[in-house]
Design a protein around this motif. Structure first.
Motif, mmCIF file in Angstrom:
data_model
loop_
_atom_site.group_PDB
_atom_site.id
_atom_site.type_symbol
_atom_site.label_atom_id
_atom_site.label_comp_id
_atom_site.label_asym_id
_atom_site.label_seq_id
_atom_site.Cartn_x
_atom_site.Cartn_y
_atom_site.Cartn_z
ATOM 1 N N ASN A 56 37.357 34.337 33.262
ATOM 2 C CA ASN A 56 36.827 34.512 31.894
ATOM 3 C C ASN A 56 37.432 33.465 30.962
ATOM 4 O OD1 ASN A 56 35.498 36.756 32.849
ATOM 5 N ND2 ASN A 56 36.861 38.249 31.900
ATOM 6 N N ARG A 57 38.759 33.260 31.112
ATOM 7 C CA ARG A 57 39.462 32.343 30.211
ATOM 8 C C ARG A 57 39.052 30.894 30.464
ATOM 9 N NH1 ARG A 57 45.093 30.823 29.731
ATOM 10 N NH2 ARG A 57 45.595 31.809 31.702
ATOM 11 N N GLN A 58 39.008 30.515 31.743
ATOM 12 C CA GLN A 58 38.729 29.109 32.055
ATOM 13 C C GLN A 58 37.233 28.777 32.065
ATOM 14 O OE1 GLN A 58 40.823 27.650 35.511
ATOM 15 N NE2 GLN A 58 39.577 25.779 35.592
ATOM 16 N N TYR A 59 36.416 29.708 32.604
ATOM 17 C CA TYR A 59 34.997 29.377 32.794
ATOM 18 C C TYR A 59 34.060 30.131 31.858
ATOM 19 C CZ TYR A 59 36.743 27.660 37.352
ATOM 20 O OH TYR A 59 37.413 27.014 38.340
ATOM 21 N N GLY A 60 34.613 31.021 31.050
ATOM 22 C CA GLY A 60 33.754 31.755 30.107
ATOM 23 C C GLY A 60 32.858 32.797 30.760
ATOM 24 N N THR A 61 33.262 33.302 31.936
ATOM 25 C CA THR A 61 32.469 34.348 32.605
ATOM 26 C C THR A 61 32.686 35.689 31.888
ATOM 27 O OG1 THR A 61 34.362 34.544 34.088
ATOM 28 C CG2 THR A 61 32.454 33.360 34.928
ATOM 29 N N ARG A 62 31.875 36.703 32.265
ATOM 30 C CA ARG A 62 32.046 38.062 31.722
ATOM 31 C C ARG A 62 32.364 38.984 32.903
ATOM 32 N NH1 ARG A 62 26.543 39.104 29.526
ATOM 33 N NH2 ARG A 62 27.276 40.977 28.478
ATOM 34 N N PHE A 63 33.603 38.943 33.359
ATOM 35 C CA PHE A 63 34.027 39.767 34.489
ATOM 36 C C PHE A 63 34.995 40.822 33.953
ATOM 37 C CE2 PHE A 63 33.536 35.890 37.612
ATOM 38 C CZ PHE A 63 32.156 35.956 37.478
ATOM 39 N N ILE A 64 34.617 42.097 34.087
ATOM 40 C CA ILE A 64 35.460 43.175 33.552
ATOM 41 C C ILE A 64 36.088 43.958 34.712
ATOM 42 C CG2 ILE A 64 34.168 43.348 31.384
ATOM 43 C CD1 ILE A 64 32.772 45.848 32.521
ATOM 44 N N SER A 65 37.196 44.650 34.424
ATOM 45 C CA SER A 65 37.914 45.371 35.483
ATOM 46 C C SER A 65 38.212 46.803 35.065
ATOM 47 C CB SER A 65 39.261 44.697 35.779
ATOM 48 O OG SER A 65 39.086 43.358 36.152
ATOM 49 N N ALA A 66 37.889 47.745 35.956
ATOM 50 C CA ALA A 66 38.170 49.156 35.692
ATOM 51 C C ALA A 66 39.112 49.698 36.760
ATOM 52 C CB ALA A 66 36.872 49.950 35.701
ATOM 53 N N MET A 67 40.009 50.610 36.360
ATOM 54 C CA MET A 67 40.990 51.182 37.287
ATOM 55 C C MET A 67 40.746 52.678 37.451
ATOM 56 S SD MET A 67 42.631 48.544 38.049
ATOM 57 C CE MET A 67 41.452 47.324 37.453
ATOM 58 N N PRO A 68 39.982 53.060 38.478
ATOM 59 C CA PRO A 68 39.752 54.483 38.679
ATOM 60 C C PRO A 68 40.956 55.174 39.311
ATOM 61 C CG PRO A 68 38.352 53.152 40.133
ATOM 62 C CD PRO A 68 39.309 52.233 39.470
ATOM 63 N N THR A 69 41.153 56.420 38.944
ATOM 64 C CA THR A 69 42.187 57.235 39.563
ATOM 65 C C THR A 69 41.722 57.660 40.973
ATOM 66 O OG1 THR A 69 43.667 59.056 39.039
ATOM 67 C CG2 THR A 69 41.328 59.465 38.670
#
Ligand code: GFB
Length: 312
Positions: free
Chosen positions: A152-165
């Motif tokens: 996201n920082r270098q290439y401007g992508t929209r990659f999000i991260s979720a942490m399920p229990t």
């Protein structure tokens, strides 16, 4: 996501991916793409890139992973770190190269330090030592989060991260050697009842506490985040309540209707003493879990019994 966008669910046969696919179908998304691991080996970078180049994919749910319970993590640490690093690296890189609009990476709460304060807030990531029984898996998942943030920082992508229990639901793994605690106990109590065994062995001391999220709730949260969350920072997905393994065993014993004893085996590791996530962030964003553990357990046991009858 628009209903006609092409959406790839990586890992659609697993507990998480199958729940996401069901939810997308129910919501009327029409252009869903999925492949079994025999059709597409995501550990192979060439195959993965060719697949992404062939289909013009708009959205990716990255639920493909090598997963397992405490014993599997402990016994096959090389497989857990290698397969997960390969799968996520190949998918994230291919998603970037082929201009995927948005990707959701699914991690795990074992990314948090073993002895972090409870409930686990997102900011506790990388503030202490990990639980040794699943450190290789956790390191792979942390690498996945950092890859998404770095792209996201270098290439401007929209990659999000979720942490399920810890999760449970249809299509779970009921193999006693590799499964998580909840499906393992359903199977153990069911078989003990069928075979009139005097007791059931539960690993560890029974004291660790875990939180259990139904995969249908998780799937709803994943669609919610894909549609409404844009930040690189991780988001927890959980219910906000936990129970001890002893309480879980007693609950499952009652639901199954088994009247024998529960015998703890403290020679098997307990793992992390407690893993309860702080759900304030996702609640604030506008999502809350709906499926209570008692109802969720009953539905999973009913489905397990149906399968058992079919097999007989
Ligand atoms: O679900 P589980 O295997 O994984 O075990 P973790 C949770 C707790 O249940 C541990 C106990 O304290 C186990 O010792 N337990 C009792 C059992 N009886 C059983 C049984 O018959 N089978 C199993 N499997 N456990 C995993 C991580 O940790 O959680 C993964 O290893 C991942 O990396 C996953 O993060 C969500 O919750 O300890």
């Amino acid at each position: 996501m628009d209903k006609q966008d092409s959406i790839y669910v990586a890992g659609h046969r697993g507990l998480v991916g199958s729940a996401i696919l069901r939810k997308l179908e129910r919501e009327g998304y029409r252009n869903l793409i999925y492949r079994s691991s025999s059709e597409l080996d995501l550990r192979d970078s060439r195959q993965t890139m060719a697949f992404f180049q062939e289909h013009s994919i708009d959205y990716v749910f990255l639920a493909a992973a090598k997963v397992g319970g405490i014993a599997a993590n402990n016994e096959y640490p090389a497989d857990f770190i290698r397969d997960n690093l390969m799968i996520q690296t190949n998918v994230i890189e291919a998603a970037y190269r082929t201009n995927v609009k948005k990707l959701l990476f699914l991690g795990s709460t074992c990314i948090y330090p073993k002895l972090a304060p409870q409930p686990l807030k997102e900011e506790y990531l990388l503030t202490g030592e990990l639980e040794p029984t699943n450190e290789p898996y956790a390191i792979a998942k942390i690498a996945g989060i950092k890859m998404c943030q770095s792209y996201n920082r270098q290439y401007g992508t929209r990659f999000i991260s979720a942490m399920p229990t810890n999760m449970y639901g249809p299509n779970d793994n009921f193999n006693l050697h590799t499964s998580h605690v909840l499906p393992a106990l359903i199977r153990k109590f069911h078989e003990a009842k069928e075979n009139r065994l005097p007791s059931v062995e539960v690993w560890g001391t029974g004291n660790p506490r875990r939180e259990f999220l139904h995969s249908d709730d998780l799937a709803e949260a994943c669609l919610f985040l894909m549609n409404h969350y844009e930040d690189s920072e991780i988001v927890n997905i959980g219910v906000g309540e936990d129970i001890s393994i002893r309480e879980l065993a007693e609950k499952i014993r009652d639901i199954v209707g088994y009247d024998g004893d529960i015998v703890f085996n403290p020679s098997i590791p307990d793992g992390t003493p407690r893993k309860l996530v702080d759900v304030a962030k996702i609640n604030r964003l506008g999502w809350k879990a709906k499926i209570g553990l008692d109802n969720g357990l009953r539905s999973v046991y009913d489905a397990f019994r149906q399968d058992d009858l079919v097999k007989q």
